[in-house]
Design an enzyme around this catalytic site. Sequence first.
Site, PDB file in Angstrom:
ATOM      1  N   GLY A 196      46.776  44.279  38.735  1.00  0.00           N
ATOM      2  CA  GLY A 196      45.530  45.004  38.955  1.00  0.00           C
ATOM      3  C   GLY A 196      45.464  45.727  40.278  1.00  0.00           C
ATOM      4  O   GLY A 196      46.393  46.410  40.706  1.00  0.00           O
ATOM      5  N   TYR A 242      29.866  34.751  43.120  1.00  0.00           N
ATOM      6  CA  TYR A 242      30.733  35.884  43.456  1.00  0.00           C
ATOM      7  C   TYR A 242      30.050  36.824  44.443  1.00  0.00           C
ATOM      8  O   TYR A 242      30.637  37.229  45.458  1.00  0.00           O
ATOM      9  CB  TYR A 242      31.094  36.629  42.176  1.00  0.00           C
ATOM     10  CG  TYR A 242      32.022  37.801  42.368  1.00  0.00           C
ATOM     11  CD1 TYR A 242      33.390  37.598  42.552  1.00  0.00           C
ATOM     12  CD2 TYR A 242      31.549  39.105  42.360  1.00  0.00           C
ATOM     13  CE1 TYR A 242      34.258  38.675  42.716  1.00  0.00           C
ATOM     14  CE2 TYR A 242      32.398  40.183  42.528  1.00  0.00           C
ATOM     15  CZ  TYR A 242      33.750  39.958  42.710  1.00  0.00           C
ATOM     16  OH  TYR A 242      34.600  41.025  42.877  1.00  0.00           O
TER      17      TYR A 242
END
Length: 451
Positions: free
Chosen positions: A221, A357
């Site tokens: 990624g 997060y």
Amino acid sequence: MADWYTTFANSGVGTTITKQLGLPRPVELRRYEPGQPLLPGPVVVGSAGQGRLRDTVTAVLRDAGVTVQSPVTADGGTDGEKLGAVVLDATGLTGPADLAGAHDFLAPALERLRSSGRVLVLADPPAAAGSPARAAARQAVDGLVRSIAKELRGGSTANAVFVPEGAEESLAAPLRFFLSGRSAYVDGQLLTLSAADVPANPDEEKPLAGKVAVVTGAARGIGAAIAEVLSRDGAHVVAVDVPAAGEQLARVANAIGGTAVALDITAEDAGPRLVQQLVARHGGVDVVVHNAGITRDKLLVNMDAARWNSVMAVNLQAQLDITQALLDAEGALKPGARIVCVSSQSGIAGNRGQTNYAASKAGVIGMVRAWAPEFAERDATINAVAPGFIVTEMTAKMPFGTREIGSRINSLQQGGLPVDVAETIAWLSQPASAGVNGQTVRVCGQSLLGA
């Protein structure tokens, strides 16, 4: 991976269908390729107030081979040539009345801006204004630039750089970045420079030649893209990821001639072990990119401690621990070192189901801001990037509706690519970016969510 809708909308059949249905047609953005000119067209440079940077800007652009036009040419011109960029020197604003000069220069110039053009406004920092009138005029630049960015079409972007007196030498690298294809997905952003010793005549093609760079989470990624771009720019990359990703990590490292290091960055001894290896094998490190991150999403009321703690450990505590280990070990960070931390748009705007997060990524921004003075004392820098919706294998697994909404709610009407994040990180890693410290740059196409 590419944004499928952007690719489709710019195909022969897609162009016809989107026109007939009145659908948005985001353009394919101008992205950087080695050897390409800084801009595909001339630049017009103007001023509002008693600007002090126009000569500096003109010199940098001409050194880069860019044709610089006067504001008179911007108003109609003689040859009708489309502009690659528009630069406004708004330093020296003394009050709201001076802002009329910004309108008078920008309105005709923007009409000539070509597709994937660039608008850049330079101004003095509002915090150092000294009077309410000056502060008002300087802060007005914020609203001006963010609004222009939302009005532009055709893949064009608008950004601003605040340049305090004494920081003029720090301007060249941000100027080149924001006008180049490297900043394709950076839009509606405001950056504040600081005074720094900037190397003369930097190597534009290989700005990281001879540097050693560490990238965590490099197996796939965005991390893999970061490793590739840093290597392209001349760095030897030490690619780090968990042992379970060892096979893919080795492929990434081998493809760029780098070094693979299998390491769980949350381990208690991860920082000292990494530092020991960097010093022993490479004599220290020049660039550290804290990219590794995980998500463990749940609504807060349904989130167990394991989900919360694991996200905090990887996304925030590991960055703190490894950076501190580098600072503590003599010779680990080479002179002029660069630390770049990956935050997130979620850390700025928040996101449903991502309290852990978002908190961890907001913490990264606070960490960077707090550490900046210490890094400045070492002639080093620490900054963050905050990606928005980036098209990756992970986002491809999202439900179709969620994915499409996420990728369209920005001024460029498309998702970014991993290389967009990598280009911004590579720019912050350059020696010439010494005047950028303690900043967070969003790579989000000017997302409509958050600040």
